[in-house]
Scaffold this active site. Structure first.
Site, PDB file in Angstrom:
ATOM      1  N   HIS A  99      41.781  45.637  62.803  1.00 53.13           N
ATOM      2  CA  HIS A  99      42.543  46.196  63.923  1.00 53.13           C
ATOM      3  C   HIS A  99      44.029  46.061  63.635  1.00 53.13           C
ATOM      4  CE1 HIS A  99      39.345  46.983  66.841  1.00 53.13           C
ATOM      5  NE2 HIS A  99      38.731  45.945  66.278  1.00 53.13           N
ATOM      6  N   THR A 151      42.437  37.913  49.570  1.00 52.75           N
ATOM      7  CA  THR A 151      43.317  38.618  50.498  1.00 52.75           C
ATOM      8  C   THR A 151      44.158  39.687  49.820  1.00 52.75           C
ATOM      9  OG1 THR A 151      45.059  36.975  50.213  1.00 52.75           O
ATOM     10  CG2 THR A 151      43.480  36.596  52.011  1.00 52.75           C
ATOM     11  N   LYS A 152      44.178  39.660  48.467  1.00 51.82           N
ATOM     12  CA  LYS A 152      44.921  40.672  47.715  1.00 51.82           C
ATOM     13  C   LYS A 152      44.201  40.934  46.396  1.00 51.82           C
ATOM     14  CE  LYS A 152      48.140  37.227  45.936  1.00 51.82           C
ATOM     15  NZ  LYS A 152      49.519  36.785  45.862  1.00 51.82           N
ATOM     16  N   LYS A 169      42.685  30.471  36.251  1.00 49.31           N
ATOM     17  CA  LYS A 169      42.475  30.576  34.824  1.00 49.31           C
ATOM     18  C   LYS A 169      42.296  32.033  34.433  1.00 49.31           C
ATOM     19  CE  LYS A 169      39.510  28.712  31.178  1.00 49.31           C
ATOM     20  NZ  LYS A 169      38.347  27.873  30.886  1.00 49.31           N
TER      21      LYS A 169
END
Length: 172
Positions: A99, A151-152, A169
């Site tokens: 949202h 998250t990315k 690593k």
């Protein structure tokens, strides 16, 4: 005016009507919503109680030689592509919508829903309980650790762990 919620259906479909390749195993209680927007390649295993939450638009595409453990949740509203030879452990969640927080005068749940595709490139391994958030691309050969929250996007051949997921690593 408050929204009137409607059922998304039972998720129980005739597996013969799903666009799938050869040697596809769908274990007991796999739920599939909007099967018309789900494509499953050859030699794919999908474990017990997994939910493939297709949507009226965009697709969930699972390429050949992929293994998805039990109790996973894949939300395909923004589109999901899982490329060849990917292992996804039990309890993984892949989300493609959220949202917007654009209008503070109304409840968040009433704000516009935004969609972003998730891509898991070939030869990846996603650890038990990991969560992949909308818009992330997991580069080829990457390992996502157990319980990680991605998250990315992650470049290829990395190991990422934690919340939020961070590279620990490079795989050589």
């Amino acid at each position: 005016m408050k929204k009137i919620y409607k059922s998304h259906g039972s998720g129980k479909v005739n597996y013969k009507k799903i666009n799938k390749g050869k040697n596809v195993v769908l274990e007991e209680n796999v739920m599939i919503f909007h099967p018309e927007n789900i494509v499953i390649g050859n030699n794919v295993y999908i474990g017990h109680n997994t939910i493939l939450k297709g949507y009226y638009k965009n697709k969930i595409i699972i390429h050949d030689n992929t293994w998805i453990g039990q109790n996973c949740f894949l939300h395909g509203g923004g589109g999901i592509e899982i490329r060849e030879s990917v292992g996804i452990a039990p309890h993984v969640k892949i989300l493609t919508s959220f949202h917007a927080l654009s209008n503070k005068k109304i409840p968040i749940i009433e704000n516009q829903i935004k969609f972003k595709k998730v891509i898991i490139e070939e030869n990846c391994d996603i650890g038990i309980g990991a969560i992949i958030l909308p818009g992330c691309i997991i580069g080829a050969g990457t390992v996502v650790g157990a319980g990680a929250v991605v998250t990315k996007s992650v470049k290829k051949n990395n190991i990422v762990v934690g919340n939020p997921a961070k590279k620990i690593k490079k795989i050589k």
